[in-house]
Design a protein around this motif. Structure first.
Motif: not given
Ligand SMILES: [Zn+2]
Length: 442
Positions: A393-415
């Protein structure tokens, strides 16, 4: 100490299974791409020695979001033709634009733009429905994302210069090539009942059975579509497909904004799943999918954005919020589609509909480490009484900092780590220049 690849030390962990549960000050231990344990942070620091220790002190950690219906490359048509009814939009704007611009390069560049947007907004897996599946698969593998990619069948367009036989043999080659692939799964994707003949649908069903591939298809998107079909076939589309033997738990019906009692009975009898795209339905004024009623009847409902030409973004956090709010007003019941249920639709139920739930959709031991971290220490998400509620109900996607797929980082500190954002943006601007200068919409 046990040596592992990655340890995520989080403020909150939402496993999705069990429903509406979260753990405070917990860690997710990851090794060789898989989740090996979820345990309290203090115990994890004693038990595991991680090559990558990621401290997420203000973050909620949860499974990657699953966009269960999109047309990725349509990002390049974002905002090109807004505020139009579905058939006017398709017949007079989108299909002519596709006729003019579709090419391998268009699909590659549009898909890369979509993948960048999806990763940055927390999507780790998507259910694709567009042309040039080989290009989409190549982009997805390069970005290290996960997808189920449809072999699109649209008789008026796909078969301009080729026979149904050619299109199906292309589908067979694609199905065979990606059989057992760790990142790419395949479906058969007839565009909609109004653009595919009975004969073609029967052929698709045979192929789907042979390769155990799901069928991913737009269904009952508007009342006009159903009226037109009724004149032609003396049946509602769902009944027509039932007669052709297409409906089964392997059938993914996208939209279903028009559901009468007979449709409802057919859905329950055959076990088909539904993919709900609330923002596209709102924007095209298509109608309202009766989500809570479907869930009450044990129909599995996943969540999708649809393409960026009819949404106009690929943001699953926004889609969850729209789904939860819309379900309440449709059911005239504020308890309909709770935050926890909306979140499950965007994760585990998406994985179920894509038939990938053995691998993804929840944080469970032995599942793939497809995970996102969302920083809740922002004005719009404080204080946190319940992280599930804050997310939906409140979060924005800009707050997503990190994303991993199968343990591999695809987004680190929003990069982005696997995609070149600057180059993708330049290509998008280049396409805008070409399309705007020679637009079919003048
Ligand atoms: Zn669609």
């Amino acid at each position: 100490m046990n040596k592992i690849d990655t340890l995520l030390l989080a403020r909150w962990v939402i496993p999705i299974e069990p429903l509406n549960k979260y753990y405070e000050h917990h860690a997710v231990a990851i090794d060789r791409g898989r989740i090996i344990e979820i345990l309290p942070n203090n115990e994890a620091e004693i038990k595991y020695q991680a090559e990558n220790k990621v401290v997420l002190a203000d973050h909620v950690v949860l499974p990657g979001l699953i966009n269960a219906h999109t047309h990725s490359a349509m990002t390049l048509f974002r905002g090109l033709a807004d505020d139009l009814a579905l058939m006017d939009w398709l017949n007079n704007h989108i299909w002519p634009a596709e006729g003019k611009w579709l090419s391998e390069a268009f699909v590659r560049d549009g898909t890369e733009l979509a993948l960048a947007e999806m990763i940055k907004s927390g999507t780790t897996c998507f259910n694709e429905h567009y042309f040039y599946p080989e290009q989409i698969a190549a982009c997805t593998m390069a970005a290290k994302m996960r997808a189920r990619i449809g072999v699109l069948l649209l008789e008026s367009v796909t078969m301009g210069n080729s026979s149904l036989k050619d299109v199906l043999s292309h589908g067979v080659a694609f199905l065979q090539h990606y059989r057992g692939h760790p990142q790419i799964a395949v479906s058969l994707a007839p565009q909609g009942p109004y653009s595919v003949s009975d004969h073609a649908l029967q052929k698709i069903k045979t192929l789907a059975d042979e390769y155990q591939a799901p069928i991913h298809m737009h269904m009952h998107e508007t009342t006009a579509e159903i009226q037109q079909e009724f004149v032609k076939y003396c049946n509602r589309p769902l009944r027509r497909l039932y007669g052709l033997g297409l409906l089964s738990p392997d059938f993914q019906a996208v939209h279903m904004t028009q559901v009468n009692d007979e449709d409802f009975a057919l859905m329950q009898e055959t076990g088909i799943s539904v993919i709900h795209c609330p923002e596209s339905n709102l924007k095209l004024a298509s109608g309202f999918c009766p989500v809570q009623r479907l869930i009450n009847a044990n129909v599995v409902v996943a969540l999708g954005t649809d393409g960026a030409a009819s949404n106009n973004d690929l943001d699953m956090l926004g889609e969850m919020r729209s789904a939860a709010l819309l379900a309440k007003v449709i059911a005239q019941d504020a308890t309909a589609l709770s935050a926890a249920m909306a979140l499950r639709m965007a994760t585990l139920d998406g994985a179920r509909v894509l038939q990938l739930d053995h691998e993804i959709g929840s944080l469970e031991v032995n599942k793939a480490a497809d995970i996102i971290a969302v920083n809740l220490n922002q004005c719009n998400t404080q204080p946190v009484y319940n992280p599930i509620s804050q997310l939906v109900y409140a979060a924005h996607s800009e707050q997503i900092s990190d994303v991993w797929v199968a343990g591999v980082p695809l987004l680190r500190n929003k990069q982005l780590t696997t995609l070149d954002e600057e180059a993708i943006l330049l290509k998008a601007q280049d396409w805008r220049q070409r399309i705007a200068n020679k637009s079919v919409i003048e």
